[in-house]
Design a protein around this motif. Structure first.
Motif, short mmCIF file in Angstrom:
data_model
loop_
_atom_site.label_atom_id
_atom_site.label_comp_id
_atom_site.label_asym_id
_atom_site.label_seq_id
_atom_site.Cartn_x
_atom_site.Cartn_y
_atom_site.Cartn_z
N SER A 86 55.55 -98.82 -78.81
CA SER A 86 56.95 -98.37 -78.84
C SER A 86 57.40 -98.03 -80.26
O SER A 86 58.32 -97.22 -80.43
N LEU A 87 56.77 -98.62 -81.27
CA LEU A 87 57.12 -98.32 -82.65
C LEU A 87 56.82 -96.87 -83.02
O LEU A 87 57.42 -96.32 -83.94
N ALA A 88 55.88 -96.27 -82.29
CA ALA A 88 55.52 -94.89 -82.58
C ALA A 88 56.36 -93.88 -81.80
O ALA A 88 56.26 -92.68 -82.05
N GLY A 89 57.16 -94.35 -80.84
CA GLY A 89 58.06 -93.46 -80.14
C GLY A 89 57.90 -93.33 -78.65
O GLY A 89 58.89 -93.05 -77.96
N PRO A 90 56.69 -93.51 -78.07
CA PRO A 90 56.56 -93.36 -76.61
C PRO A 90 57.45 -94.37 -75.87
O PRO A 90 57.65 -95.49 -76.32
N ILE A 91 57.94 -93.95 -74.73
CA ILE A 91 58.86 -94.80 -73.96
C ILE A 91 58.04 -95.71 -73.05
O ILE A 91 57.73 -95.37 -71.90
N ASP A 92 57.66 -96.86 -73.58
CA ASP A 92 57.01 -97.87 -72.78
C ASP A 92 58.05 -98.91 -72.36
O ASP A 92 59.26 -98.65 -72.42
N ALA A 93 57.62 -100.08 -71.92
CA ALA A 93 58.57 -101.09 -71.46
C ALA A 93 59.50 -101.55 -72.58
O ALA A 93 60.71 -101.73 -72.37
N ILE A 94 58.95 -101.73 -73.78
CA ILE A 94 59.77 -102.21 -74.90
C ILE A 94 60.77 -101.14 -75.33
O ILE A 94 61.95 -101.43 -75.58
N ARG A 95 60.31 -99.89 -75.41
CA ARG A 95 61.21 -98.81 -75.80
C ARG A 95 62.29 -98.60 -74.73
O ARG A 95 63.46 -98.36 -75.05
N ALA A 96 61.91 -98.70 -73.46
CA ALA A 96 62.91 -98.57 -72.39
C ALA A 96 63.94 -99.68 -72.48
O ALA A 96 65.15 -99.44 -72.29
N ALA A 97 63.49 -100.90 -72.79
CA ALA A 97 64.44 -102.00 -72.97
C ALA A 97 65.36 -101.76 -74.15
O ALA A 97 66.56 -102.06 -74.10
N GLN A 98 64.82 -101.17 -75.20
CA GLN A 98 65.66 -100.86 -76.38
C GLN A 98 66.72 -99.82 -76.03
O GLN A 98 67.88 -99.94 -76.46
N ILE A 99 66.32 -98.81 -75.27
CA ILE A 99 67.28 -97.77 -74.87
C ILE A 99 68.38 -98.37 -73.99
O ILE A 99 69.57 -98.06 -74.16
N GLU A 100 67.98 -99.22 -73.05
CA GLU A 100 68.97 -99.85 -72.18
C GLU A 100 69.90 -100.76 -72.98
O GLU A 100 71.11 -100.82 -72.72
N THR A 101 69.35 -101.45 -73.95
CA THR A 101 70.18 -102.33 -74.78
C THR A 101 71.16 -101.53 -75.62
O THR A 101 72.32 -101.95 -75.80
N ALA A 102 70.71 -100.38 -76.11
CA ALA A 102 71.61 -99.55 -76.91
C ALA A 102 72.79 -99.04 -76.10
O ALA A 102 73.87 -98.80 -76.64
N GLY A 103 72.60 -98.91 -74.79
CA GLY A 103 73.69 -98.41 -73.95
C GLY A 103 74.67 -99.48 -73.52
O GLY A 103 75.84 -99.20 -73.27
N SER A 104 74.20 -100.73 -73.42
CA SER A 104 75.07 -101.80 -72.92
C SER A 104 75.38 -102.87 -73.96
O SER A 104 76.22 -103.74 -73.72
N TYR A 105 74.69 -102.81 -75.11
CA TYR A 105 74.84 -103.84 -76.14
C TYR A 105 74.56 -105.24 -75.57
O TYR A 105 75.17 -106.23 -75.97
N ASN A 106 73.61 -105.29 -74.64
CA ASN A 106 73.21 -106.54 -74.04
C ASN A 106 71.69 -106.62 -74.12
O ASN A 106 70.98 -105.65 -73.83
N TYR A 107 71.16 -107.79 -74.51
CA TYR A 107 69.73 -107.94 -74.77
C TYR A 107 68.93 -108.38 -73.55
O TYR A 107 67.74 -108.66 -73.66
N THR A 108 69.55 -108.41 -72.39
CA THR A 108 68.84 -108.80 -71.18
C THR A 108 67.65 -107.89 -70.87
O THR A 108 66.62 -108.39 -70.39
N PRO A 109 67.70 -106.57 -71.11
CA PRO A 109 66.52 -105.75 -70.85
C PRO A 109 65.28 -106.21 -71.59
O PRO A 109 64.16 -106.07 -71.07
N TYR A 110 65.44 -106.75 -72.80
CA TYR A 110 64.27 -107.27 -73.51
C TYR A 110 63.67 -108.46 -72.78
O TYR A 110 62.45 -108.63 -72.72
#
Length: 281
Positions: A222-246
């Motif tokens: 995910s550090l390189a940019g592909p949308i894996d589980a961690i990157r998807a969780a980061q995107i979801e967190t950025a939208g809700s400001y909630n860390y539950t996706p992680y």
């Protein structure tokens, strides 16, 4: 003729059953007590309500689960490809490091340099060098960032696996090679039919442990940019400001690791029983 256990044997069996039942009961009771104490300690903390709202929100978890699952599928595919490639690479490097004739010293030196480098270089540094450094060269035919990240993971774990295979190869007694040569087998036939089957069987537990470690580290893609589980969780967190996706991503990674860990424990136990002469496999 039917075998009838003696009264002493029946008494021993009954005692063992009672001890087993008592052990299970004590283990269950102690686990329950520890669980209750931990639950009370966590939920009684001053910031528990805020922590639960930020990391354990069930509504946010349900909303983010589909996206995280789609990202996890990328992690699974990357794990399979990198695991197969790392095992093949590690086996090849280990074979090069165990070649005896002096004429092959350059190959042994290159193989040793590879293992020293990638075993000592942190995976995150290797990932950055391949994912961001290689595209910066602007060479024609440069693969995608996902492929470059997979190469970085493969090279890193290939170094570890190479040393595992080398230890297994060198654990085979030299008399095995001598016996194979006396039967007319050449070096390649000796390695294929005599040495490698024994070496792979002996190093199966540590190989599976490396696979468990790789299963976690593929999340670094995910550090390189592909949308894996961690990157998807980061995107979801950025939208809700909630860390539950992680937390959702972490739980999915744990569930993914459970079968591999169970197989690793079974193989380790089987190897230990074989070594001790216990045939109850």
């Amino acid at each position: 003729m039917t075998f009838k256990p003696s009264p002493l044997q029946l008494e021993r069996d009954a005692y063992r059953r009672r001890q087993t039942t008592l052990s299970v009961a004590v283990a269950a009771a102690s686990t329950l007590v520890v669980g209750i104490l931990l639950y009370a300690a966590v939920t009684g903390a001053p910031g528990w309500d805020r922590f639960r709202a930020s990391f354990l929100d069930l509504d946010v978890a349900r909303e983010s689960l589909p996206a995280v699952l789609r990202g996890l599928w990328l992690n699974v595919r990357l794990l399979v490809v990198c695991a197969v490639a790392a095992v093949l690479l590690g086996l090849g490097i280990a074979t090069l490091r165990t070649i005896r004739p002096a004429v092959f010293f350059p190959l042994r030196a290159l193989a040793a340099g590879y293992t020293y480098t990638f075993r000592g270089l942190p995976l995150i540094v290797t990932l950055y060098l391949f994912a961001f450094g290689v595209p910066g060269l602007r060479l024609s035919g440069t693969p995608s960032v996902l492929v470059l990240g997979g190469i970085a993971i493969t090279l890193t774990y290939g170094g570890y696996i190479a040393e595992v295979f080398r230890a297994g190869i060198e654990s085979v007694h030299p008399s095995q090679r001598a016996a194979a040569r006396s039967l007319g087998l050449n070096y390649r036939q000796t390695m294929r039919h005599v040495v490698l089957p024994q070496a792979v069987r002996r190093v199966a537990p540590p190989l599976l442990n490396d696979l468990v470690a790789m299963q976690k580290d593929v999340g670094l893609i995910s550090l390189a940019g592909p949308i894996d589980a961690i990157r998807a969780a980061q995107i979801e967190t950025a939208g809700s400001y909630n860390y539950t996706p992680y937390v959702v991503a972490g739980v999915l990674f744990v569930l993914l690791a459970i079968p591999v860990v169970a197989v690793t424990d079974w193989v380790t136990l089987r190897a230990a029983r074989r070594q001790s002469g216990d045939n109850r496999l």
